[in-house]
Structures are given as C-alpha cells and as structure tokens.
Design a protein around this motif. Structure first.
Motif, PDB file in Angstrom:
ATOM      1  N   MET A 153       0.783  -1.086   0.115  1.00 37.59           N
ATOM      2  CA  MET A 153       0.095   0.141  -0.014  1.00 37.59           C
ATOM      3  C   MET A 153       0.924   1.250  -0.004  1.00 37.59           C
ATOM      4  SD  MET A 153      -3.028   1.085  -0.075  1.00 37.59           S
ATOM      5  CE  MET A 153      -4.285  -0.322   0.453  1.00 37.59           C
ATOM      6  N   ALA A 154       2.079   1.047   0.712  1.00 35.23           N
ATOM      7  CA  ALA A 154       2.735   2.363   0.718  1.00 35.23           C
ATOM      8  C   ALA A 154       3.772   2.545  -0.508  1.00 35.23           C
ATOM      9  CB  ALA A 154       3.831   2.105   1.965  1.00 35.23           C
ATOM     10  N   ILE A 155       3.918   1.478  -1.310  1.00 39.80           N
ATOM     11  CA  ILE A 155       4.625   1.547  -2.450  1.00 39.80           C
ATOM     12  C   ILE A 155       3.693   1.975  -3.588  1.00 39.80           C
ATOM     13  CG2 ILE A 155       5.733   0.403  -4.069  1.00 39.80           C
ATOM     14  CD1 ILE A 155       6.882  -1.463  -2.100  1.00 39.80           C
ATOM     15  N   ASP A 156       2.808   1.474  -3.777  1.00 46.54           N
ATOM     16  CA  ASP A 156       1.969   1.961  -5.191  1.00 46.54           C
ATOM     17  C   ASP A 156       0.261   2.149  -4.592  1.00 46.54           C
ATOM     18  OD1 ASP A 156       0.716  -0.650  -4.561  1.00 46.54           O
ATOM     19  OD2 ASP A 156       1.848  -1.380  -6.529  1.00 46.54           O
ATOM     20  N   GLY A 157      -0.288   2.206  -3.205  1.00 44.04           N
ATOM     21  CA  GLY A 157      -1.453   2.519  -3.155  1.00 44.04           C
ATOM     22  C   GLY A 157      -2.241   1.388  -3.421  1.00 44.04           C
ATOM     23  N   ARG A 158      -1.774   0.118  -3.638  1.00 42.06           N
ATOM     24  CA  ARG A 158      -2.686  -0.949  -3.960  1.00 42.06           C
ATOM     25  C   ARG A 158      -2.499  -2.144  -3.006  1.00 42.06           C
ATOM     26  NH1 ARG A 158      -0.546  -2.714  -9.825  1.00 42.06           N
ATOM     27  NH2 ARG A 158      -2.143  -4.256  -9.869  1.00 42.06           N
ATOM     28  N   THR A 159      -3.618  -2.647  -2.846  1.00 40.61           N
ATOM     29  CA  THR A 159      -3.683  -3.740  -1.895  1.00 40.61           C
ATOM     30  C   THR A 159      -3.513  -5.285  -2.253  1.00 40.61           C
ATOM     31  OG1 THR A 159      -5.034  -4.695   0.133  1.00 40.61           O
ATOM     32  CG2 THR A 159      -6.135  -4.320  -1.845  1.00 40.61           C
ATOM     33  N   ILE A 160      -3.344  -6.223  -1.605  1.00 38.70           N
ATOM     34  CA  ILE A 160      -3.002  -7.620  -2.098  1.00 38.70           C
ATOM     35  C   ILE A 160      -4.531  -8.346  -1.660  1.00 38.70           C
ATOM     36  CG2 ILE A 160      -1.847  -9.636  -1.743  1.00 38.70           C
ATOM     37  CD1 ILE A 160       0.555  -7.943  -0.688  1.00 38.70           C
ATOM     38  N   ASP A 161      -5.065  -8.798  -2.797  1.00 40.15           N
ATOM     39  CA  ASP A 161      -6.188  -9.685  -2.620  1.00 40.15           C
ATOM     40  C   ASP A 161      -5.757 -10.934  -2.257  1.00 40.15           C
ATOM     41  OD1 ASP A 161      -8.784 -10.717  -2.620  1.00 40.15           O
ATOM     42  OD2 ASP A 161      -8.785 -11.335  -5.051  1.00 40.15           O
ATOM     43  N   TRP A 162      -6.055 -11.244  -0.877  1.00 41.13           N
ATOM     44  CA  TRP A 162      -5.589 -12.402  -0.203  1.00 41.13           C
ATOM     45  C   TRP A 162      -6.789 -13.575  -0.305  1.00 41.13           C
ATOM     46  CZ3 TRP A 162      -3.761 -12.488   5.519  1.00 41.13           C
ATOM     47  CH2 TRP A 162      -3.114 -13.792   5.862  1.00 41.13           C
ATOM     48  N   VAL A 163      -6.339 -14.742  -0.605  1.00 37.13           N
ATOM     49  CA  VAL A 163      -7.443 -15.912  -0.557  1.00 37.13           C
ATOM     50  C   VAL A 163      -6.915 -17.196  -0.069  1.00 37.13           C
ATOM     51  CG1 VAL A 163      -9.067 -17.091  -2.216  1.00 37.13           C
ATOM     52  CG2 VAL A 163      -8.211 -14.625  -3.030  1.00 37.13           C
ATOM     53  N   LEU A 164      -7.471 -17.658   0.931  1.00 37.45           N
ATOM     54  CA  LEU A 164      -7.205 -18.803   1.630  1.00 37.45           C
ATOM     55  C   LEU A 164      -8.040 -19.852   0.893  1.00 37.45           C
ATOM     56  CD1 LEU A 164      -7.887 -17.696   5.552  1.00 37.45           C
ATOM     57  CD2 LEU A 164      -5.693 -17.631   3.775  1.00 37.45           C
TER      58      LEU A 164
END
Length: 295
Positions: A173-184
């Motif tokens: 988020m700090a690098i490019d303002g995007r989040t990681i879509d995390w899927v279990l």
C-alpha cells in the motif's frame, strides 16, 4: 488485458505439504490454455518442487512427442556460500532482477514460495496482486494462520504468517497504493462430513474475517494429483490416454471442475474466458521449451 505490467500471483504458506506447488502449476497451465503469456518463478531453492513439476512436463512431452503449453520458467540456484546473509542477498538480487526483466513481457507471473520465512519470501509477498494460501482441511494447518479456539473456532491470536502477510500488505500500500487480494483456499477437503471438518470451516471463515481476506472452496483429496506429478500433467490437459499415461477417471474430471471453480473464485483479471481449452495455439509455444536458472 490492458495492464502496464504483469499480474503477480503468489502461492504462500509457511507449512509444507499444503499444495502450493500443485496449485501454482495448475493455475499456470490453465492461463496458458486461455491464451495468456505466463512466467513462473520458483523461489524455493532447496526443494524446487515447482521446478520439478515443470521439468517433468517438458521431459514427458518431449519423450511422447506431445504438443502442450509450457510456461517460461525461472528458478533460483541453490547458493552455497559460507555466509547466510550473503546468500540471502544474492538470492534477493537475482529474484528482483528476474521479475523486472519479465514483468512487461507476460500477462501473469506465478511465484511459488518456500514453506519458511525468508527475506525473499517477504519480497515475493509484497509483490503479489493476488496471494493464494492453500490450507489443508485440518486445525493443525489452520494454526499456521491463527490460533483458534478448539470449541468455537474463534481466532484467539494471529500466527507469524498472518502477521507477515499483514506487513506485506502495508508495504504494498505504501509503495503503489494498491492492496493484495488474499485468498485462503481449502485444500485436500475430506469427502466425509465431520465435526472437525465443520470446526475447520468455521475457524477459517472467522480467521479470514479477522485477517481481511477471502475463503475459496478448494480441491478434494484425490489420488489423481499423485499420478499427474511424475509426468508433469494437469487436470486442464486434454483427457487423452497417451498424454496422461493412463485412462482418465471421474476423479480427473471432478478435479478439473474444482480447479475451474477455484480460478473463478480468484477473480483474476481475465478479460476473455475460453471454454474447452480452445484459446491455446500450439504454434505459439515453441519459445518455451526449457526452464531458466536465474543467474
């Protein structure tokens, strides 16, 4: 796919035997059959299960004269220096250089990570657009994510891996303002319902809520995957006796459907969904006949 760079899919879990490499390989072959350009990266320089899968496929297809798609594959060399810190730095630099070189030439990069925490594991996670964490359907495996109440399934405390991913998300988020879509992904699901199975499902759903990720139905425990590994084939390859090394079974067909449902659940940026594996042109794959050691 209108993107400036590749969509990065990372397979991560700090517990071995969760199905990371098998899932990574199936995702890669599925996307190739859909007509996308795919690069795969194995950053587990010790076990290299993902790389073995790739090599088995190449060797089997060459020996049988088969025309099947292959990803452009990279794997880290096993560093043998005296300094652990220096070895980690070498691996870190090689991995970063490889990703930078290929990210604009392919649509997807699929990265398989080792089952332990390293600087390289953390870097790979921070690069992820989609993070897939396969979890065997057991309380032991769920404990890798969070310590849960054995009666209610309520998460009591986040595990080391859960905190690792949370840090990677903040960095991204700090690098490019995007989040990681995390899927279990529930993996090796038992065919028989039980109290333990229901408790695992409840615990996983509540843990996902706590972690801010999603849960996807995964793959049942099937013998077919053990038979496909030695020949490097997947359930997405044609149901052909010569190609598979044996007759296909209902288990094979069911596993294919389960993996298709998993791909749908990942919400990947696939603009065109091509049925019946018709998106792949064999003439396009001649460039991908070997894997590459990152050097």
């Amino acid at each position: 796919m209108d993107r400036a760079s590749a969509h990065v899919i990372v397979l991560g879990n700090e517990k071995g035997g969760s199905g990371k490499s098998t899932t990574a390989f199936h995702l890669a072959i599925y996307l190739l059959y859909q007509g996308f350009k795919v690069a795969t990266v194995d950053v587990d320089s010790r076990q290299q299960t993902f790389t073995s899968y790739i090599r088995n496929r190449r060797e089997w297809s060459q020996s049988k004269g088969l025309r099947v798609p292959h990803p452009t594959h990279f794997h880290l060399p096993l560093t043998r220096g005296d300094s652990i810190r220096e070895n980690q730095k070498v691996e870190f630099d090689l991995f970063r250089q490889a990703v930078m070189e290929i990210e604009r030439d392919v649509n997807f990069i699929i990265i398989d990570t080792p089952g332990f925490d390293t600087h390289l594991t953390r870097l790979a996670h921070s690069l992820a657009d989609t993070l897939v964490t396969p979890l065997n359907d057991s309380l032991i495996d769920l404990d890798v994510m969070a310590h849960v109440d054995p009666v209610t399934g309520e998460p009591r405390e986040l595990s080391h891996y859960g905190r690792l991913v949370q840090r990677a998300r903040k960095e991204r988020m700090a690098i490019d303002g995007r989040t990681i879509d995390w899927v279990l992904v529930r993996n090796r699901i038992s065919m028989l319902s039980s109290r333990n199975m229901r408790l695992v499902q409840t615990g996983m759903e509540r843990t996902a809520l706590r972690l801010g990720c999603r849960v996807a139905e995964g793959i049942a425990e099937r013998v077919i995957f053990r038979s496909l590994f030695p020949v490097g084939m997947t359930v997405f390859d044609p149901l052909d006796e010569d190609l598979l090394g044996g007759l296909p079974s209902m288990s094979h067909i069911s596993a294919r459907q389960e993996y298709r449902q998993l791909v749908d659940a990942l919400h990947l940026p696939i603009t065109e969904h091509v049925d019946d594996m018709s998106g792949w042109n064999p003439s396009d794959e001649t460039r991908q006949e070997r894997d590459h050691e990152i050097a």
